[in-house]
Scaffold this active site. Structure first.
Site, short mmCIF file in Angstrom:
data_model
loop_
_atom_site.label_atom_id
_atom_site.label_comp_id
_atom_site.label_asym_id
_atom_site.label_seq_id
_atom_site.Cartn_x
_atom_site.Cartn_y
_atom_site.Cartn_z
N HIS A 121 3.87 -37.70 -25.21
CA HIS A 121 3.46 -36.65 -24.26
C HIS A 121 4.73 -36.14 -23.58
CE1 HIS A 121 1.68 -34.97 -20.58
NE2 HIS A 121 0.50 -35.02 -21.17
N ASP A 170 4.12 -46.11 -21.90
CA ASP A 170 3.21 -45.11 -21.35
C ASP A 170 1.80 -45.53 -21.81
OD1 ASP A 170 1.50 -43.00 -20.98
OD2 ASP A 170 2.75 -41.51 -22.00
N GLN A 186 -3.18 -43.52 -22.25
CA GLN A 186 -4.34 -43.42 -23.14
C GLN A 186 -5.02 -44.75 -23.39
OE1 GLN A 186 -5.57 -40.55 -24.04
NE2 GLN A 186 -3.89 -39.42 -23.10
N LYS A 231 -7.54 -41.54 -16.10
CA LYS A 231 -7.88 -41.96 -17.47
C LYS A 231 -8.72 -43.23 -17.46
CE LYS A 231 -5.22 -38.97 -19.83
NZ LYS A 231 -5.67 -38.10 -20.90
N CYS A 290 0.37 -31.01 -24.60
CA CYS A 290 1.64 -31.47 -24.00
C CYS A 290 2.46 -32.29 -25.00
CB CYS A 290 1.40 -32.27 -22.73
SG CYS A 290 0.66 -31.34 -21.40
#
Lengths: 368, 145
Positions: free
Chosen positions: A85, A162, A165, A188, A326
């Site tokens: 991203h 990261d 998700q 999220k 993104c």
């Protein structure tokens, strides 16, 4: 979560770390209890490894500016991947350019798996950080972060994950995974927008310095100088998003009440079913076929732009994202201008995917 | 907008305009090339204008985009040909302002009227106006030079 936020806003609203009245001290106590709750959720006892932020983007930018910018020198490099991203790409691009360092980008294979051999070849003595997503927000690829962490740590290189998700449906444990930095967003995982987490491994706590100075994060201020509190309080200047944190705490309670294996299996089942279902329609082109994919399926429809597809799906009460997600470098590397992205959570069912297929077939017929 | 209204709109106006867009080809010899780009959705067109003596002699475009943005850019290309630079800017300003729904536009042109009605199509206004904004912005800068 909504009830917790509403209750706080309606009856318990007060600023934290300031007032001595009951409302304020109760709010402070709850805020700090949620910091502990987040730490436990992430598999650690040390709540001082947890900083509240605005979300994944801010968390990663803090690592770039408050940690790595003090260490990186001309000629050094940062490794990220083509499937990041922008939030885990641009901070490293800007940082390396500013410091005359190199951004090394790990490619993917034709299936959408990370090229691990290339990653191995790119890591060297000048590498200052490996920054990678757990699950790609466009391809859904599940990256082998345990292997990547082991590979980097062999050379004493820190790793940022990261987890935007993956946080709602994958077990993450600082003790077991030994990542150095973990970033994710509340929204999220059923928490409000505008709240997130940066978790930092204990060995780096003293290396993450203030980036935004003001009230609430200081020890002492004189006319001549200011001394700051330790991490995580040195990052939390100004008034915090207290309602957001209250909501995050309730969301973690909810996720904690679910069986992680059941959640993970459900999401994997929906993902596999979606790929298999969409692949039965010749005009639908699923992007990538990674060996591990979870929660996200990107696809295109021959001769129909993703935005037009999304508008028609919207009329059938199907909400998808369409565009570049993104991840412009990834789409450029795949030769795609845009895709449609179906993403799944615990509340989705196989019926939803059957409806998606039916709507797409109707659209293809309409368009021809 | 209901699904039936959406289908009628696409079938009667948008798909025909996007499938047979006006002057949809690269025009390398154009003396003015303008990029219209929407970073959210990835739509990207090159607008090729041949300008002489302050007049748009020809307008072509090429690139990647949704049916609405392609139809809109197709109409733009047809409308600006033969217009003076300041007329294009005025048209662009008026049209873009009309998409806000605040400033009404008195259209006598059927194509522009349809585009303007699309503003009620939630989430797609950027698709309509991307090329219009690009050309208006660029030509304003030309005026100021």
């Amino acid at each position: 979560m909504i009830e917790a936020v509403t209750r706080f806003d309606s009856f318990e609203n007060a600023n934290i770390h300031r007032g001595l009245y009951d409302l304020s001290s109760t709010a402070t106590k709850r805020y700090e209890q949620i910091r502990t709750k987040v730490a436990h959720f992430l598999g650690t006892e040390n709540s001082n490894t947890v900083a509240f932020t605005k979300g994944t983007t801010e968390s990663i930018n803090i690592v770039a500016q408050s940690y790595l910018s003090k260490k990186i020198m001309p000629g050094d490099n940062v490794i990220t991947t083509i499937m990041e991203h922008h939030a885990n790409f641009i901070p490293w691009q800007v940082l390396t350019q500013t410091h005359h360092a190199e951004l090394r980008i790990v490619p993917i294979d034709p299936h959408g798996n990370l090229d691990m051999n290339k990653l191995r070849a790119l890591i060297d003595s000048k590498t200052k950080l490996v920054a990678i997503n757990h699950i790609s927000n466009t391809l859904g690829t599940v990256n082998p972060i345990e292997d990547i962490i082991a590979m980097a740590h062999k050379k004493n290189i820190p790793v940022l994950i990261d987890a935007a998700q993956s946080i709602s449906h994958c077990a993450l444990s600082l003790d077991q995974m030994e990542y150095d930095f973990l970033a994710f967003s509340g929204h999220k995982m059923f928490a409000p927008f505008g709240v997130g987490i940066l978790q930092v491994a204990e060995k780096h706590l003293g290396e993450v310095l203030p980036y935004n100075v003001g009230g609430g994060m200081i020890r002492e201020v004189t006319n001549e100088r200011t001394t700051f509190r330790d991490f995580p309080f040195n990052l939390e200047a100004g008034t915090a998003n207290i309602s957001g944190v209250i909501g995050l705490g309730a969301a973690i309670d909810y996720i904690g009440s679910l069986d992680k294996t059941d959640v993970s299996n459900h999401i994997r089942d929906l993902t596999d079913y979606c790929v298999a279902t969409l692949n039965t329609v010749p005009e639908i082109n699923v992007v990538g076929s990674p060996s591990g994919r979870s929660g996200i399926v990107s696809f295109t429809v021959t001769d129909i732009h993703p935005h037009d597809v999304a508008s028609f799906l919207n009329q059938d009460q199907i909400a998808v994202r369409a565009g570049t997600h993104c991840t412009q470098p990834l789409l450029a590397s795949l030769g795609l201008g845009a895709t449609i992205r179906a993403s799944f959570s615990i509340y989705n069912t196989r019926d939803d995917i059957d409806q998606l297929k039916a709507s797409l077939i109707a659209l293809i017929k309409f368009w021809s | 907008m209901t699904k039936e209204e959406l289908e009628i709109l696409y079938k009667s106006k948008i798909i025909p305009a996007s499938k047979e867009p006006y002057h949809f080809e690269k025009h390398a010899q154009a003396n003015t090339v303008i990029e219209a780009y929407n970073p959210i959705c990835g739509d990207k067109y090159q607008l090729y204008l041949d300008m002489s003596e302050g007049v748009v002699q020809s307008a072509y475009f090429h690139g990647f985009g949704c049916a609405i943005s392609k139809a809109s850019t197709s109409i733009l290309a047809r409308k600006v040909e033969g217009k003076r630079l300041e007329e294009v800017v005025a048209l662009g300003d008026t049209f873009i302002a009309s998409l806000t729904g605040i400033t009404p536009m008195d259209f006598d042109d059927e194509c522009l009227k349809i585009l303007n009605e699309l503003k009620n199509f939630d989430g797609r206004v950027d698709c309509i106006k991307s090329s219009w904004e690009a050309i208006t912005h660029h030509l304003k800068e030309e005026q100021w030079k």
